[in-house]
Scaffold this motif. Structure first.
Motif, PDB file in Angstrom:
ATOM      1  N   ALA A 166      27.844  62.960  38.954  1.00 56.32           N
ATOM      2  CA  ALA A 166      28.789  63.952  38.447  1.00 56.32           C
ATOM      3  C   ALA A 166      28.094  65.205  37.947  1.00 56.32           C
ATOM      4  CB  ALA A 166      29.629  63.346  37.325  1.00 56.32           C
ATOM      5  N   ASP A 167      26.800  65.091  37.588  1.00 59.08           N
ATOM      6  CA  ASP A 167      26.136  66.255  36.990  1.00 59.08           C
ATOM      7  C   ASP A 167      24.748  66.568  37.533  1.00 59.08           C
ATOM      8  OD1 ASP A 167      24.664  64.167  35.890  1.00 59.08           O
ATOM      9  OD2 ASP A 167      25.653  64.299  33.933  1.00 59.08           O
ATOM     10  N   THR A 168      24.221  65.744  38.462  1.00 56.49           N
ATOM     11  CA  THR A 168      22.852  65.946  38.933  1.00 56.49           C
ATOM     12  C   THR A 168      22.730  65.597  40.408  1.00 56.49           C
ATOM     13  OG1 THR A 168      22.049  65.312  36.726  1.00 56.49           O
ATOM     14  CG2 THR A 168      20.419  65.395  38.486  1.00 56.49           C
ATOM     15  N   ALA A 169      21.857  66.333  41.098  1.00 53.64           N
ATOM     16  CA  ALA A 169      21.473  66.000  42.471  1.00 53.64           C
ATOM     17  C   ALA A 169      20.029  65.508  42.453  1.00 53.64           C
ATOM     18  CB  ALA A 169      21.617  67.215  43.382  1.00 53.64           C
ATOM     19  N   TYR A 170      19.809  64.279  42.909  1.00 52.09           N
ATOM     20  CA  TYR A 170      18.474  63.692  42.994  1.00 52.09           C
ATOM     21  C   TYR A 170      18.078  63.644  44.461  1.00 52.09           C
ATOM     22  CZ  TYR A 170      19.647  62.064  38.287  1.00 52.09           C
ATOM     23  OH  TYR A 170      20.027  61.994  36.967  1.00 52.09           O
ATOM     24  N   ALA A 171      16.874  64.109  44.779  1.00 53.70           N
ATOM     25  CA  ALA A 171      16.459  64.207  46.175  1.00 53.70           C
ATOM     26  C   ALA A 171      15.055  63.644  46.372  1.00 53.70           C
ATOM     27  CB  ALA A 171      16.500  65.657  46.645  1.00 53.70           C
ATOM     28  N   VAL A 172      14.839  63.014  47.539  1.00 52.48           N
ATOM     29  CA  VAL A 172      13.518  62.495  47.896  1.00 52.48           C
ATOM     30  C   VAL A 172      13.198  62.905  49.332  1.00 52.48           C
ATOM     31  CG1 VAL A 172      13.656  60.509  46.338  1.00 52.48           C
ATOM     32  CG2 VAL A 172      14.417  60.262  48.707  1.00 52.48           C
ATOM     33  N   LEU A 173      11.925  63.080  49.597  1.00 54.60           N
ATOM     34  CA  LEU A 173      11.404  63.278  50.949  1.00 54.60           C
ATOM     35  C   LEU A 173      10.730  61.981  51.350  1.00 54.60           C
ATOM     36  CD1 LEU A 173      10.787  65.466  53.218  1.00 54.60           C
ATOM     37  CD2 LEU A 173       8.535  65.674  52.135  1.00 54.60           C
ATOM     38  N   VAL A 214      22.876  74.020  45.956  1.00 54.83           N
ATOM     39  CA  VAL A 214      21.876  73.262  45.198  1.00 54.83           C
ATOM     40  C   VAL A 214      21.144  72.279  46.102  1.00 54.83           C
ATOM     41  CG1 VAL A 214      21.573  71.522  43.391  1.00 54.83           C
ATOM     42  CG2 VAL A 214      23.043  73.501  42.974  1.00 54.83           C
ATOM     43  N   VAL A 215      21.902  71.543  46.920  1.00 56.45           N
ATOM     44  CA  VAL A 215      21.286  70.553  47.802  1.00 56.45           C
ATOM     45  C   VAL A 215      20.398  71.233  48.840  1.00 56.45           C
ATOM     46  CG1 VAL A 215      21.746  68.794  49.556  1.00 56.45           C
ATOM     47  CG2 VAL A 215      23.098  68.850  47.457  1.00 56.45           C
ATOM     48  N   ALA A 216      20.847  72.332  49.406  1.00 59.32           N
ATOM     49  CA  ALA A 216      20.043  73.057  50.397  1.00 59.32           C
ATOM     50  C   ALA A 216      18.732  73.531  49.785  1.00 59.32           C
ATOM     51  CB  ALA A 216      20.836  74.242  50.942  1.00 59.32           C
ATOM     52  N   ASP A 217      18.786  73.988  48.536  1.00 54.69           N
ATOM     53  CA  ASP A 217      17.565  74.432  47.858  1.00 54.69           C
ATOM     54  C   ASP A 217      16.609  73.272  47.641  1.00 54.69           C
ATOM     55  OD1 ASP A 217      15.998  76.494  46.455  1.00 54.69           O
ATOM     56  OD2 ASP A 217      16.441  75.290  44.675  1.00 54.69           O
ATOM     57  N   LEU A 218      17.130  72.096  47.281  1.00 52.45           N
ATOM     58  CA  LEU A 218      16.276  70.927  47.106  1.00 52.45           C
ATOM     59  C   LEU A 218      15.609  70.530  48.417  1.00 52.45           C
ATOM     60  CD1 LEU A 218      18.503  68.698  44.777  1.00 52.45           C
ATOM     61  CD2 LEU A 218      16.341  69.790  44.170  1.00 52.45           C
ATOM     62  N   VAL A 219      16.368  70.573  49.517  1.00 48.22           N
ATOM     63  CA  VAL A 219      15.793  70.245  50.821  1.00 48.22           C
ATOM     64  C   VAL A 219      14.646  71.190  51.154  1.00 48.22           C
ATOM     65  CG1 VAL A 219      16.245  70.127  53.311  1.00 48.22           C
ATOM     66  CG2 VAL A 219      17.931  69.222  51.692  1.00 48.22           C
ATOM     67  N   ARG A 220      14.842  72.478  50.907  1.00 49.27           N
ATOM     68  CA  ARG A 220      13.794  73.462  51.200  1.00 49.27           C
ATOM     69  C   ARG A 220      12.565  73.254  50.314  1.00 49.27           C
ATOM     70  NH1 ARG A 220      18.656  77.077  51.348  1.00 49.27           N
ATOM     71  NH2 ARG A 220      19.062  77.446  53.563  1.00 49.27           N
ATOM     72  N   GLN A 221      12.794  72.942  49.045  1.00 48.88           N
ATOM     73  CA  GLN A 221      11.666  72.670  48.157  1.00 48.88           C
ATOM     74  C   GLN A 221      10.848  71.483  48.655  1.00 48.88           C
ATOM     75  OE1 GLN A 221      12.483  72.349  43.911  1.00 48.88           O
ATOM     76  NE2 GLN A 221      14.321  73.604  44.150  1.00 48.88           N
ATOM     77  N   LEU A 222      11.523  70.413  49.027  1.00 48.64           N
ATOM     78  CA  LEU A 222      10.829  69.214  49.488  1.00 48.64           C
ATOM     79  C   LEU A 222      10.105  69.464  50.803  1.00 48.64           C
ATOM     80  CD1 LEU A 222      13.522  66.544  48.592  1.00 48.64           C
ATOM     81  CD2 LEU A 222      11.223  66.698  47.625  1.00 48.64           C
ATOM     82  N   ALA A 223      10.706  70.241  51.688  1.00 48.68           N
ATOM     83  CA  ALA A 223      10.082  70.524  52.981  1.00 48.68           C
ATOM     84  C   ALA A 223       8.751  71.237  52.808  1.00 48.68           C
ATOM     85  CB  ALA A 223      11.023  71.360  53.842  1.00 48.68           C
ATOM     86  N   ARG A 224       8.643  72.052  51.759  1.00 46.29           N
ATOM     87  CA  ARG A 224       7.398  72.800  51.517  1.00 46.29           C
ATOM     88  C   ARG A 224       6.269  71.915  51.000  1.00 46.29           C
ATOM     89  NH1 ARG A 224      11.141  76.340  48.820  1.00 46.29           N
ATOM     90  NH2 ARG A 224      11.755  78.060  50.182  1.00 46.29           N
TER      91      ARG A 224
END
Length: 389
Positions: free
Chosen positions: A97-104, A130-140
């Motif tokens: 409800a309040d956070t997006a958690y992402a893993v590569l 927000v999710v698109a930004d997380l994906v880009r961060q992880l890709a780098r």
């Protein structure tokens, strides 16, 4: 916003696999590297058939040949088949409800890097950003190419990635998958988070390719996943939280839908903190409650044991109805099953025939990174098999 040049290269999925080719790819992905003779033995294929069927998989890059080893059957040098886990990358995202958690992750769901971001705004467009930004961060963070993105959330999901309903986010009929795919230029698969966790358990978790098992999730809500005959049972109602309304105590408190003593009313985070707060006469978190019970505090011990016993009754019901080989207890409050282990087994015994075989119960203490990894596994399955099945 578009992808930074050289960061994420959009890739389409491999051609969906069927029949023996599907079986070859899956055996190698889950158990590789495997020699050709071992693969042929497992799949009951001739050497010629295996060579013919594996060639397109090698040509597409799905499979690769590893370095020479001695084949234990023929005694000759051979190059076992494997997957190129160092090149293919996948991103999994768990939305709360309040956070997006992402893993590569790698192709075998090994976690390479993690990120998270607060959802200040739950509007779909804001969450896509927000999710698109997380994906880009992880890709780098890694030279491997991101092949696909998986997103898991609590709710009812349509096959095309539309979120039919997601109570915690306040969404209805949101084409989230299409919007994120358009933003990233990458294949995106959206899945119910419990289904994703179940898929991850089946391929890369404690279930260890078990053909018939169940997952019971205890957290903010009650989740349930079931695998029968090697297939995840993924019906539209999987995201409704049906197991949460299974009756456990006819004299218990009411859940938000008015059911007395159902699993939602007894075992969720809100139910545990409410009862513990009344007992302790102060606000208390589930983690603090479990710590106090583990240390022997009498009131906390009573609250935890009552809940763990109810969880045992629920686990027994799942075992009775579906007769699985094992049951995995997971979720952010799975520690309840460990701290209240004796009461859990009392509850299981209460709900089972003395003549029934003993239930094999595994407890998985999972954080949100594991939920995000589950979403990545859904992306991996869709990418390799052509569907999330």
């Amino acid at each position: 916003m578009t992808l930074d040049p050289g960061v994420v290269q959009p890739q389409s999925a491999w051609t969906p696999l069927t029949g023996a080719a599907h079986s070859i790819a899956l055996e190698v992905l889950l158990d590789g590297p495997l020699t050709r003779s071992e693969l042929a033995r497992r799949l009951e294929l001739s050497a010629g058939s295996l060579t013919r069927l594996s060639k397109p998989l090698l040509d597409s890059g799905l499979l690769v040949e590893s370095r020479d080893v001695c084949d234990p059957v023929s005694g000759r040098l051979t190059r076992p088949l494997d997957v190129d886990a160092s090149t293919h990358r996948f991103v999994g995202v768990k939305l709360t409800a309040d956070t997006a958690y992402a893993v590569l992750t790698t192709l075998r769901a090994g976690v390479v890097a993690t990120r998270e971001a607060v959802l200040v705004d739950r509007e779909p467009a804001a969450v896509v950003a927000v999710v698109a930004d997380l994906v880009r961060q992880l890709a780098r963070t890694d030279p491997g190419e991101v092949r696909a993105v998986g997103v898991g959330l609590g709710g009812r999901i349509v096959a095309d990635g539309t979120v039919d309903s997601a109570r915690y986010l306040g969404w209805e009929d949101v084409p989230f998958g299409a919007a994120l795919e358009a933003e990233l230029g990458l294949p995106v698969v959206v899945d119910n988070d419990v289904m994703s966790l179940t898929r991850a358990e089946q391929w890369f978790g404690t279930a260890d390719r078990c053909d018939h098992f169940a997952v019971v999730v205890v957290g903010v809500g009650i989740g349930y996943g079931l695998v029968v005959g090697g297939r995840v049972i993924d019906r539209p109602d999987a995201g409704v939280g049906l197991l949460g309304h299974h009756p456990l105590d006819p004299h218990g408190p009411l859940c938000p839908e008015g059911h007395a003593g159902c699993a939602d009313a007894v075992l969720t985070t809100g139910a545990l903190t409410s009862r513990a707060g009344l007992a302790m006469r102060r606000e208390i978190t589930v983690e603090e409650l479990l710590d106090l019970a583990d240390a022997g505090e009498p009131l906390a011990r009573r609250v935890v044991d009552d809940a763990a016993r109810a969880l045992g009754v629920l686990v027994a019901a799942v075992g009775n109805f579906t007769m699985p080989e094992r049951i995995v207890i997971s979720g952010e409050n799975a520690r309840l099953a460990e701290v209240g282990r004796a009461a859990l087994h009392d509850g299981i015994a209460q709900g089972r025939s003395r003549m029934a075989s003993e239930l094999v119960v595994d407890v998985q203490l999972t954080g949100f990174a594991e939920w995000a990894r589950g979403a990545a596994v859904t992306a991996i399955r869709t990418f390799v098999l052509g569907s999330r099945r």
